[in-house]
Write an enzyme that holds these catalytic residues in place. Structure first.
Site, PDB file in Angstrom:
ATOM      1  CG  ASN A   8     -91.182 -59.268  -0.262  1.00 22.43           C
ATOM      2  OD1 ASN A   8     -92.300 -58.810  -0.485  1.00 22.43           O
ATOM      3  ND2 ASN A   8     -90.995 -60.437   0.339  1.00 22.43           N
ATOM      4  CE  LYS A  10     -91.061 -59.867   3.871  1.00 20.29           C
ATOM      5  NZ  LYS A  10     -90.491 -60.678   4.925  1.00 20.29           N
ATOM      6  CG  HIS A  94     -91.716 -64.715   0.620  1.00 18.20           C
ATOM      7  ND1 HIS A  94     -92.013 -64.882   1.957  1.00 18.20           N
ATOM      8  CD2 HIS A  94     -90.665 -63.862   0.563  1.00 18.20           C
ATOM      9  CE1 HIS A  94     -91.165 -64.142   2.670  1.00 18.20           C
ATOM     10  NE2 HIS A  94     -90.344 -63.518   1.854  1.00 18.20           N
ATOM     11  CD  GLU A  96     -93.082 -63.229   5.094  1.00 17.77           C
ATOM     12  OE1 GLU A  96     -93.615 -62.448   4.287  1.00 17.77           O
ATOM     13  OE2 GLU A  96     -92.062 -62.933   5.752  1.00 17.77           O
ATOM     14  CD  GLU A 163     -86.363 -64.211   0.887  1.00 15.00           C
ATOM     15  OE1 GLU A 163     -85.998 -63.031   0.949  1.00 15.00           O
ATOM     16  OE2 GLU A 163     -87.550 -64.561   0.986  1.00 15.00           O
ATOM     17  N   GLY A 169     -86.750 -61.293   8.721  1.00 11.34           N
ATOM     18  CA  GLY A 169     -87.385 -60.385   9.677  1.00 11.34           C
ATOM     19  C   GLY A 169     -86.932 -60.572  11.110  1.00 11.34           C
ATOM     20  CB  SER A 208     -81.916 -60.031   8.679  1.00  8.94           C
ATOM     21  OG  SER A 208     -83.092 -60.422   9.375  1.00  8.94           O
TER      22      SER A 208
HETATM   23  P1  PGA Z   1     -86.309 -59.247   5.672  1.00 12.58           P
HETATM   24  O1  PGA Z   1     -87.283 -60.028   4.641  1.00 12.58           O
HETATM   25  O2  PGA Z   1     -85.302 -58.517   4.825  1.00 12.58           O
HETATM   26  O3  PGA Z   1     -87.229 -58.316   6.417  1.00 12.58           O
HETATM   27  O4  PGA Z   1     -85.686 -60.274   6.538  1.00 12.58           O
HETATM   28  C1  PGA Z   1     -86.772 -60.631   3.502  1.00 12.58           C
HETATM   29  C2  PGA Z   1     -87.879 -61.346   2.742  1.00 12.58           C
HETATM   30  O5  PGA Z   1     -88.730 -61.973   3.361  1.00 12.58           O
HETATM   31  O6  PGA Z   1     -87.922 -61.302   1.488  1.00 12.58           O
END
Ligand code: PGA
Length: 248
Positions: A8, A10, A94, A96, A163, A169, A208
């Site tokens: 992903n 983003k 997601h 976000e 998640e 992140g 992460s």
């Molecule tokens: P990350 O993001 O691996 O940077 O923690 C995962 C995601 O949001 O899909």
């Protein structure tokens, strides 16, 4: 069950950066047959990525979708447009999107319906915030998101991503035990929604994930893949993740 690992990106990578990544990445994973490999660039790079992955074992996902087929919806992208751009999958719900764009369970459900109707595979995301975990509401939140998000949806082409928001992140990965606990809970809910087929639904962990922790997460019984943000932005790092069995 074949595992499923998705990148992903983003809001990262231009068209040329996408091309560079794929030029480096594709040869590194060309022999991988036991993992479904998916990359999700931003909308602007989808079409170029589709050209670059043609004839390879890498598949393409969009990061969002709108539920109408066409019309006066400024800024939105329809399911048919994603197919036209070469997508086989789409990420929906997601955290976000839920957090910054106020997508609630009803919106997520409409998007999942529209994507499935168009024949797109869906990577459906759920996860609790730190506050929800600390107030012992993890299971309640996950149950609501799964049940409402998947209301009226069949299991065909469905992939679920757990998640935890506190792990996205942040460098704070859920421990394998924490991941397995929620994955088993999700499997249980899926078992009630999809009697007989729940065992075949891939449940990805996201938050992460790195080449260093992927093997321990993938060793969990109900972890069938990963949804990876930060560690998917570099070709060698994402290739290591996809080849996690060799890295052990
Ligand atoms: P990350 O993001 O691996 O940077 O923690 C995962 C995601 O949001 O899909």
């Amino acid at each position: 069950m074949k595992s499923f690992i998705a990148a992903n990106w983003k809001m990262n990578k231009t068209i040329s950066e996408t091309g560079e990544f794929l030029r480096d990445f594709i040869p590194l994973v060309k022999d991988v047959t036991d993992v479904d490999i998916v990359v999700a660039p931003p909308f602007t790079a989808l079409s170029a990525a589709a050209g670059a992955i043609q004839g390879t074992n890498v598949r393409l996902a969009a990061q969002d979708i709108f539920w109408e087929e066409k019309g006066a919806y400024t800024g939105e992208v329809a399911p048919g447009m994603l197919l036209d751009a070469g997508c086989t999958h789409v990420i929906i719900g997601h955290s976000e999107r839920r957090q910054y764009f106020h997508e609630d369970d009803a919106v997520v459900n409409r998007k999942v319906r529209a994507a499935k109707k168009a024949g797109l595979g869906v990577i459906f995301c759920v996860g609790e915030s730190l506050g929800e975990r600390e107030s012992n509401r993890t299971f309640e939140v996950i149950r609501r998101e799964v049940e409402k998000g998947l209301e009226g949806i069949d299991a065909d082409g469905l992939v679920v991503a757990y998640e935890p928001i506190w792990a996205i992140g942040t460098g704070k990965t859920a421990s394998p035990d924490q991941a397995q606990e929620v994955h088993a809970f999700i499997r249980d809910i899926l078992g009630k929604l999809y009697a007989g087929t729940a065992e075949g639904i891939r449940i990805l962990y996201g938050g992460s994930v790195t080449p260093d922790n992927v093997s321990s997460l993938m060793a969990c019984k109900d972890v069938n893949g990963g949804l990876v943000g930060g560690a998917s932005l570099k070709a060698d790092s994402f290739a290591k993740l996809v080849c996690y069995k060799k890295e052990k």
